[in-house]
Each structure stands twice: as C-alpha cells, then as structure tokens.
Write a protein that holds these residues in place. Structure first.
Motif, PDB file in Angstrom:
ATOM      1  N   ILE A  84      31.545  14.290   3.379  1.00 19.91           N
ATOM      2  CA  ILE A  84      31.772  12.956   4.110  1.00 19.91           C
ATOM      3  C   ILE A  84      31.753  11.935   3.358  1.00 19.91           C
ATOM      4  CG2 ILE A  84      30.834  11.417   5.667  1.00 19.91           C
ATOM      5  CD1 ILE A  84      29.467  13.898   7.158  1.00 19.91           C
ATOM      6  N   ALA A  85      30.908  11.776   2.102  1.00 21.28           N
ATOM      7  CA  ALA A  85      31.075  10.665   1.146  1.00 21.28           C
ATOM      8  C   ALA A  85      32.371  10.658   0.450  1.00 21.28           C
ATOM      9  CB  ALA A  85      29.794  10.344   0.278  1.00 21.28           C
ATOM     10  N   ALA A  86      32.579  11.954   0.188  1.00 18.30           N
ATOM     11  CA  ALA A  86      33.847  12.063  -1.070  1.00 18.30           C
ATOM     12  C   ALA A  86      35.115  11.555  -0.219  1.00 18.30           C
ATOM     13  CB  ALA A  86      33.776  13.486  -1.460  1.00 18.30           C
ATOM     14  N   CYS A  87      35.148  11.854   1.177  1.00 12.53           N
ATOM     15  CA  CYS A  87      36.493  11.653   2.004  1.00 12.53           C
ATOM     16  C   CYS A  87      36.466  10.644   3.013  1.00 12.53           C
ATOM     17  CB  CYS A  87      36.514  12.825   2.688  1.00 12.53           C
ATOM     18  SG  CYS A  87      36.632  14.554   2.063  1.00 12.53           S
ATOM     19  N   GLN A  88      35.459   9.681   2.337  1.00 13.75           N
ATOM     20  CA  GLN A  88      35.294   8.408   3.254  1.00 13.75           C
ATOM     21  C   GLN A  88      36.599   7.425   3.423  1.00 13.75           C
ATOM     22  OE1 GLN A  88      32.125   6.050   1.725  1.00 13.75           O
ATOM     23  NE2 GLN A  88      31.937   4.590   3.659  1.00 13.75           N
ATOM     24  N   SER A  89      37.378   7.565   2.414  1.00 11.83           N
ATOM     25  CA  SER A  89      38.597   6.702   2.379  1.00 11.83           C
ATOM     26  C   SER A  89      39.728   7.214   3.173  1.00 11.83           C
ATOM     27  CB  SER A  89      39.310   6.610   1.181  1.00 11.83           C
ATOM     28  OG  SER A  89      39.737   7.765   0.589  1.00 11.83           O
ATOM     29  N   LEU A  90      39.594   8.515   3.706  1.00 16.44           N
ATOM     30  CA  LEU A  90      40.573   9.180   4.644  1.00 16.44           C
ATOM     31  C   LEU A  90      40.433   8.866   6.127  1.00 16.44           C
ATOM     32  CD1 LEU A  90      40.466  12.881   2.867  1.00 16.44           C
ATOM     33  CD2 LEU A  90      41.871  10.833   2.383  1.00 16.44           C
ATOM     34  N   GLY A  91      39.014   8.180   6.398  1.00 22.17           N
ATOM     35  CA  GLY A  91      39.005   7.916   8.054  1.00 22.17           C
ATOM     36  C   GLY A  91      39.119   8.852   8.879  1.00 22.17           C
ATOM     37  N   LEU A  92      38.351   9.914   8.759  1.00 24.32           N
ATOM     38  CA  LEU A  92      38.375  11.080   9.153  1.00 24.32           C
ATOM     39  C   LEU A  92      37.234  10.859  10.417  1.00 24.32           C
ATOM     40  CD1 LEU A  92      38.783  13.843   6.387  1.00 24.32           C
ATOM     41  CD2 LEU A  92      40.506  12.785   7.614  1.00 24.32           C
ATOM     42  N   THR A  93      37.418  11.881  11.365  1.00 29.36           N
ATOM     43  CA  THR A  93      36.206  12.053  12.597  1.00 29.36           C
ATOM     44  C   THR A  93      35.536  13.369  12.206  1.00 29.36           C
ATOM     45  OG1 THR A  93      37.568  10.764  14.237  1.00 29.36           O
ATOM     46  CG2 THR A  93      35.915  12.224  14.908  1.00 29.36           C
ATOM     47  N   TRP A  94      34.207  13.266  12.056  1.00 30.03           N
ATOM     48  CA  TRP A  94      33.190  14.342  11.825  1.00 30.03           C
ATOM     49  C   TRP A  94      32.568  14.944  12.837  1.00 30.03           C
ATOM     50  CZ3 TRP A  94      34.151  16.430   7.128  1.00 30.03           C
ATOM     51  CH2 TRP A  94      34.709  15.911   6.030  1.00 30.03           C
ATOM     52  N   HIS A  95      32.328  16.107  12.862  1.00 31.08           N
ATOM     53  CA  HIS A  95      31.717  16.595  14.319  1.00 31.08           C
ATOM     54  C   HIS A  95      30.570  17.647  13.655  1.00 31.08           C
ATOM     55  CE1 HIS A  95      34.999  16.326  17.302  1.00 31.08           C
ATOM     56  NE2 HIS A  95      35.692  15.903  15.911  1.00 31.08           N
ATOM     57  N   PHE A  96      29.532  17.663  13.880  1.00 26.03           N
ATOM     58  CA  PHE A  96      28.351  18.290  13.605  1.00 26.03           C
ATOM     59  C   PHE A  96      28.127  19.645  14.535  1.00 26.03           C
ATOM     60  CE2 PHE A  96      24.003  20.289  12.984  1.00 26.03           C
ATOM     61  CZ  PHE A  96      24.248  20.455  11.894  1.00 26.03           C
ATOM     62  N   ILE A  97      28.558  20.792  14.082  1.00 24.22           N
ATOM     63  CA  ILE A  97      28.479  22.140  14.877  1.00 24.22           C
ATOM     64  C   ILE A  97      27.637  22.911  14.801  1.00 24.22           C
ATOM     65  CG2 ILE A  97      31.102  21.505  15.358  1.00 24.22           C
ATOM     66  CD1 ILE A  97      31.683  23.737  13.428  1.00 24.22           C
ATOM     67  N   GLY A  98      26.809  22.542  13.735  1.00 27.38           N
ATOM     68  CA  GLY A  98      25.531  23.700  13.510  1.00 27.38           C
ATOM     69  C   GLY A  98      24.333  23.367  14.242  1.00 27.38           C
ATOM     70  N   GLN A  99      23.419  24.492  13.896  1.00 26.44           N
ATOM     71  CA  GLN A  99      22.060  24.518  14.712  1.00 26.44           C
ATOM     72  C   GLN A  99      21.257  23.136  13.980  1.00 26.44           C
ATOM     73  OE1 GLN A  99      20.881  26.295  17.535  1.00 26.44           O
ATOM     74  NE2 GLN A  99      23.086  26.290  17.464  1.00 26.44           N
ATOM     75  N   LEU A 100      20.698  22.392  14.977  1.00 28.03           N
ATOM     76  CA  LEU A 100      20.180  21.135  14.712  1.00 28.03           C
ATOM     77  C   LEU A 100      18.795  21.109  14.984  1.00 28.03           C
ATOM     78  CD1 LEU A 100      20.706  18.389  13.849  1.00 28.03           C
ATOM     79  CD2 LEU A 100      21.302  17.644  15.905  1.00 28.03           C
ATOM     80  N   GLN A 101      17.827  21.137  13.915  1.00 30.58           N
ATOM     81  CA  GLN A 101      16.646  20.867  14.019  1.00 30.58           C
ATOM     82  C   GLN A 101      16.016  19.469  14.117  1.00 30.58           C
ATOM     83  OE1 GLN A 101      15.234  22.816  10.322  1.00 30.58           O
ATOM     84  NE2 GLN A 101      15.286  24.727  11.331  1.00 30.58           N
ATOM     85  N   SER A 102      14.869  19.165  14.757  1.00 31.93           N
ATOM     86  CA  SER A 102      14.505  17.618  14.899  1.00 31.93           C
ATOM     87  C   SER A 102      14.269  16.940  13.586  1.00 31.93           C
ATOM     88  CB  SER A 102      13.139  17.934  15.677  1.00 31.93           C
ATOM     89  OG  SER A 102      12.139  18.451  15.012  1.00 31.93           O
ATOM     90  N   ASN A 103      14.035  17.548  12.531  1.00 32.96           N
ATOM     91  CA  ASN A 103      13.768  16.855  11.266  1.00 32.96           C
ATOM     92  C   ASN A 103      15.156  16.541  10.494  1.00 32.96           C
ATOM     93  OD1 ASN A 103      14.354  19.470  10.340  1.00 32.96           O
ATOM     94  ND2 ASN A 103      12.674  19.609   8.792  1.00 32.96           N
ATOM     95  N   LYS A 104      16.212  17.011  11.197  1.00 34.64           N
ATOM     96  CA  LYS A 104      17.654  16.814  10.537  1.00 34.64           C
ATOM     97  C   LYS A 104      18.388  15.890  11.279  1.00 34.64           C
ATOM     98  CE  LYS A 104      16.917  19.635   7.061  1.00 34.64           C
ATOM     99  NZ  LYS A 104      17.503  20.827   7.123  1.00 34.64           N
ATOM    100  N   THR A 105      17.879  15.190  12.428  1.00 28.61           N
ATOM    101  CA  THR A 105      18.551  14.360  13.502  1.00 28.61           C
ATOM    102  C   THR A 105      19.184  13.230  12.759  1.00 28.61           C
ATOM    103  OG1 THR A 105      16.762  13.588  14.372  1.00 28.61           O
ATOM    104  CG2 THR A 105      17.502  15.559  15.551  1.00 28.61           C
ATOM    105  N   ARG A 106      18.328  12.558  11.955  1.00 29.38           N
ATOM    106  CA  ARG A 106      18.714  11.236  11.444  1.00 29.38           C
ATOM    107  C   ARG A 106      20.181  11.315  10.462  1.00 29.38           C
ATOM    108  NH1 ARG A 106      16.495   6.610  11.044  1.00 29.38           N
ATOM    109  NH2 ARG A 106      14.192   7.378  11.700  1.00 29.38           N
ATOM    110  N   PRO A 107      20.315  12.360   9.713  1.00 28.80           N
ATOM    111  CA  PRO A 107      21.753  12.132   9.006  1.00 28.80           C
ATOM    112  C   PRO A 107      22.815  12.274   9.919  1.00 28.80           C
ATOM    113  CG  PRO A 107      20.090  13.388   7.636  1.00 28.80           C
ATOM    114  CD  PRO A 107      19.318  13.156   9.163  1.00 28.80           C
ATOM    115  N   VAL A 108      22.674  13.374  11.026  1.00 28.91           N
ATOM    116  CA  VAL A 108      23.665  13.420  11.770  1.00 28.91           C
ATOM    117  C   VAL A 108      23.791  11.990  12.822  1.00 28.91           C
ATOM    118  CG1 VAL A 108      24.248  14.573  13.985  1.00 28.91           C
ATOM    119  CG2 VAL A 108      23.296  15.739  12.126  1.00 28.91           C
ATOM    120  N   ALA A 109      22.884  11.563  13.177  1.00 31.71           N
ATOM    121  CA  ALA A 109      22.889  10.413  13.848  1.00 31.71           C
ATOM    122  C   ALA A 109      23.735   8.993  12.904  1.00 31.71           C
ATOM    123  CB  ALA A 109      21.556   9.767  14.616  1.00 31.71           C
TER     124      ALA A 109
END
Length: 249
Positions: A84-109
């Motif tokens: 996501i950081a490497a492609c920041q200049s491309l103006g893309l829309t990112w979807h998280f589609i993997g299993q989400l654990q409670s200790n990983k929610t902050r980076p997704v948010a």
C-alpha cells in the motif's frame, strides 16, 4: 505514517517481469464479466472487479493500475502494508479480504478503504474506534459462513441480522453488504446454491432494516473459478486473482 516498504526477494519489483501479460489477462476477465452479466440480464457496470493481489509484487499492481484497475484486495497485513505504501501515488482503493483477528484491526482501520470479513461485534467495534477521524467511514461487509468449515471465518446466517443492527450504530463504519467464500471444489449446482443463499439473506436483511433507511447494496462473492456463477446469482463484487495475475509464486 508507514515505514519504507520492505519486500521479500520473491516480491521484489521488476518492471519487465510481466511484459503486458497482466494487462491482457485483465482485459479478458473484464470482457468475460461483461458478457456474463449481459447473459443474465444484468448491467455490466453493476459488477465491480476486485483484483486480488496477495503474493503479487508492487510492479504487478502498477501494471494492472495502468490498465485501469482501481480496486485491489489483500489477505495478509504483513504483506499488504508495504505494498500500500509503495503504491500510494497510484490512488488505489484497498480492500481487506482476509481473516481478521482483534489484534490486527488497527492497521486495517488505518490503511484500508474496505473490509469484507467482519464476523463479530468485537471486530466491528474495534474497527470503528480505530478508524482515523480524518478518513471517510470504513466500508464494511459481513462475512457469512454458509457451510461448516473450520478454516474459514464468518457469522452464522441466523446471527447476521443482529450483527448488522450492531454495525449500524457505529458511525465510523458504513455497512455495505455481505461476503462469502463457499467450499472449494463443489459442483456448479452447489455454487449456485451458496450464492443464491447469500443473495436471499441480503434481501431478508434489507426487508428487516427498511425502517432504518439502510439498504445493503453489496454482495462480495465469486472468485477466479466461480465468478460467472456468482454473477448469475447477483454478485456486485467479484474477487479475482489467478485469472489476472497467474498462479501465485
């Protein structure tokens, strides 16, 4: 602020790696989506293509973006964040589609625009609380478990309404619809069954939530091997990786 991207050797960028193959495959997939939609009396514009870019390097994403692809799906946070950081200049829309654990929610948010795999109140609440105040609300889908599979997440269909009502009370989330991953290897008839079940559940939720003014408009279902069946049953987002990028390394 994200740190500088660090990629494994197998994911290092190489501008000559794909030589236009991704562009051609992307064009073929788009044509097939449009033809399938029209075959079932649907507007091709009603089906969004989500390019699943897990285990693909930034140059592959850049080639797809140059060919007009805007939405990309990632399954693994450790891999996704530097891309996501490497492609920041491309103006893309990112979807998280993997299993989400409670200790990983902050980076997704903090770094994604969509999340497709909300399956319990705790996850929804954490995503809401951790969504930055300056960002638009996180677009969210409820993952529904349509078959008993220990390796997959999802809420039981009969518990989906309660979760939907809970999410409607969270101001930093926008509930958009439902997502499913049916069992692999089932027949076309079984695929139709699962996808029709999700579409029927969406209709039921919209009836039950009508007084709230909310109408779920998204069915995230269908991948490289079954997206035509999903479109036939009403998919509005199809998640396709292999048919665009080829087999993963």
């Amino acid at each position: 602020m994200l740190s500088s991207p660090q990629f494994p050797a197998s994911m290092s960028t190489n501008p000559n790696r794909h030589s236009g193959l991704i562009t051609r495959c992307l064009g073929t997939v788009r044509q097939q989506i449009a033809a399938t939609a029209m075959r079932y009396g649907r507007d091709p514009a009603s089906v969004k293509l989500l390019a699943v870019s897990k285990q693909q390097p930034p140059d592959a994403i850049a080639e797809a973006a140059a060919a007009g692809q805007h939405d990309f799906g990632e399954n693994y946070l450790q891999e996704a964040l530097p891309k996501i950081a490497a492609c920041q200049s491309l103006g893309l829309t990112w979807h998280f589609i993997g299993q989400l654990q409670s200790n990983k929610t902050r980076p997704v948010a903090e770094h994604f625009d969509w999340v497709h795999t909300v399956d319990r109140d705790k996850i929804a609440q954490r995503l809401n609380d951790q969504r930055p105040h300056y960002a638009r609300p996180l677009q969210a889908c409820i993952q529904v478990k349509l078959a008993e599979e220990e390796t997959k997440g999802g809420v039981d269909p009969d518990q989906t309404l309660a979760l939907a009502k809970y999410m409607l009370g969270l101001p930093r989330l926008t509930l958009r619809g439902l997502m499913c991953i049916p069992p692999a290897g089932d027949s076309v008839e079984q695929q139709h069954h699962y996808f029709a079940q999700l579409a029927s559940l969406q209709k039921y939720l919209n009836e039950q939530l009508a007084d709230s003014g909310t109408q779920l408009d998204t069915l995230s279902m269908g991948m490289s091997g079954d997206y035509e069946t999903a479109i036939a049953e009403g998919a509005t987002i199809v998640r396709i990786g292999t048919a665009i990028f080829g087999e993963r390394q």
